[in-house]
Design an enzyme around this catalytic site. Structure first.
Site, short mmCIF file in Angstrom:
data_model
loop_
_atom_site.label_atom_id
_atom_site.label_comp_id
_atom_site.label_asym_id
_atom_site.label_seq_id
_atom_site.Cartn_x
_atom_site.Cartn_y
_atom_site.Cartn_z
N SER A 75 7.63 -14.63 4.10
CA SER A 75 7.73 -13.18 3.97
C SER A 75 9.14 -12.65 3.77
O SER A 75 9.32 -11.58 3.21
CB SER A 75 7.11 -12.50 5.19
OG SER A 75 7.91 -12.72 6.32
N HIS A 87 0.80 -13.46 3.32
CA HIS A 87 1.53 -12.69 2.29
C HIS A 87 1.05 -13.02 0.89
O HIS A 87 1.78 -12.79 -0.09
CB HIS A 87 3.04 -12.91 2.44
CG HIS A 87 3.54 -12.33 3.72
ND1 HIS A 87 3.82 -10.99 3.87
CD2 HIS A 87 3.73 -12.89 4.94
CE1 HIS A 87 4.19 -10.75 5.12
NE2 HIS A 87 4.15 -11.89 5.79
N LYS A 145 -2.63 -6.48 5.10
CA LYS A 145 -1.53 -6.35 4.14
C LYS A 145 -2.12 -6.12 2.75
O LYS A 145 -2.44 -5.00 2.39
CB LYS A 145 -0.60 -7.55 4.24
CG LYS A 145 0.01 -7.69 5.66
CD LYS A 145 1.04 -8.77 5.76
CE LYS A 145 1.36 -9.20 7.18
NZ LYS A 145 2.08 -8.23 7.99
#
Ligand SMILES: Cc1ncc(COP(=O)(O)O)c(C=O)c1O
Length: 403
Positions: A186, A214, A245
């Site tokens: 990340s 991610h 996310k």
């Protein structure tokens, strides 16, 4: 005993080394993202550091599903998964996630953090003599899960195939082993050598645990992550992801074989003894996963924004880390300057990028971590780079003047 004084002294330490965290008081407004209202400033700002990478937090299909499920099922799940808390949306979502990653089963958790902590803690803790080989830059949730398991841990150098192999070679053939790593890291946006790690796992009889937090939603034809993109999903023992996310909602999960998921479901304390996610959250996440399996527009828009930002930064010679992902770290290399740049961007230009300082990244590598997405248009990106350029020249001037 003055307990508050003890707490305050610890906090003073954070202030002294510049690692105290200040929160931006933001009000996200559905339909306006990447704009948000900044209560500290009393104005709307452009957000450049959100992990709502694809803007799914305001996607119509997701919001419609959540509104409908809220009215239909009420606010909460009403219990742990075991005691009345399993709602049909949880079941459907687990099936969808298993299908997304081409696995037999999936298991939901209340966050990605918990999915790492519980799964690694449970498997490594319960398999006798298990050894966990953990990448040096793994996320705190994996580190804490492994620590909680009390299993032997070996930390291999970041993304280093040779170091990992050397360690595997030295271990007895008959002990259980887990290679734990991430796909997209990340903070630097670099990507693990997944195939080479899977080859080692096969050679040395290890399981593989891949955190795709991610990457899910953003890579692969259906948003199944880097493993899907590279055609490697079937080679990984466990794929872990977040619903908070790329998918824009909240929650975490693992996808793996049916016995493995059943094992964690049956022995994982942090799974068993916690109230299940509200059904409306599962409904929203389900809509998001389905939407991104069928639609590539958000992924393409993100890739366009990333390419445009990188080209604009290059044109102004603003240093950023080259990597194959959507994470664009602009390197500053000084904690104080990083905070000042971030403040000036916000106050003078209305762009919000949280400074990333120690301990999130090593000292000397402080940065502005930019995550452009499909809702940042070219005009917004150009404005940001203009503002950065103005500040960069002031910053370089200050450096030359030794200030
Ligand atoms: C690599 C990694 N894994 C797991 C998590 C935790 O996921 P969540 O935010 O859903 O708890 C994060 C969060 O930032 C992360 O960066």
């Amino acid at each position: 005993m003055n307990y508050d004084q003890m707490f305050q002294e610890a906090l003073d330490g954070l202030h002294a080394d510049g690692s105290y965290r200040y929160f931006a008081d933001l009000e996200r407004r559905a339909g306006r993202f990447p704009k948000a209202f900044h209560h500290g400033l009393g104005q709307e700002v452009t957000v450049w550091c959100s992990n709502d990478y694809l803007g799914m937090g305001q996607n119509k299909a997701v919001l419609d599903a959540m509104h409908a499920a809220l009215d239909e099922t009420g606010a909460g799940a009403g219990g742990t998964r075991n005691i009345s808390g399993t709602n049909h949306y949880h079941v459907e979502l687990e099936k969808e996630l298993a299908a997304l990653h081409g696995k037999e089963a999936a298991l939901l958790f209340n966050s990605g953090y918990l999915s790492n902590w519980v799964t690694l803690g449970t498997i490594a803790g319960r398999l006798k003599e298990c050894v966990v080989l953990s990448d040096a830059l793994n996320h705190a949730s994996m580190i804490e899960g492994i620590r909680h398991s009390r299993a032997e841990k070996q930390i291999f150098r970041h993304n280093d195939v040779e170091d990992l192999e050397r360690r595997l070679q030295a271990l007895p053939a008959d002990v259980p082993k887990i290679i734990a790593f991430e796909s997209v890291y990340s903070m630097d946006g670099d990507i693990a050598p997944i195939e080479a790690f899977c080859d080692l796992a096969d050679r040395y009889g290890a399981m593989t645990y891949l955190d795709e937090v991610h990457a899910v939603g953003m890579y692969g034809e259906q948003g199944g992550g880097i493993a899907e993109k590279l055609g490697l999903s079937h080679r990984l023992t466990i794929i872990e992801g977040t619903l908070g996310k790329g998918f824009g909602v909240v929650g975490g999960y693992i996808a793996a074989s049916a016995p493995l998921c059943d094992f964690v479901r049956s022995f994982g304390s942090g799974f068993i003894f916690s109230t299940a996610l509200p059904p409306m959250i599962a409904a929203g996440a389900l809509a998001s996963v389905r939407y991104l399996r069928d639609n590539a527009a958000e992924r393409e828009g993100q890739q366009h924004a990333v390419a445009h930002l990188r080209a604009a930064l290059d044109a102004k010679s603003i240093p950023h880390v080259g990597n194959p992902s959507h994470i664009v770290p602009v390197m500053v290399g000084d904690a104080q300057l990083c905070r000042e740049l971030s403040d000036a961007l916000l106050r003078r230009f209305g762009h919000y990028i949280q400074p990333i300082n120690y301990p999130t990244v090593p000292r000397g590598t402080e940065r502005l971590r930019i995550t452009p997405g499909p809702l940042h248009d070219d005009g917004m990106i150009d404005e940001l780079v203009e503002a950065l350029d103005t500040l960069w020249r002031e910053y370089q001037l200050r450096r030359t003047n030794g200030l």
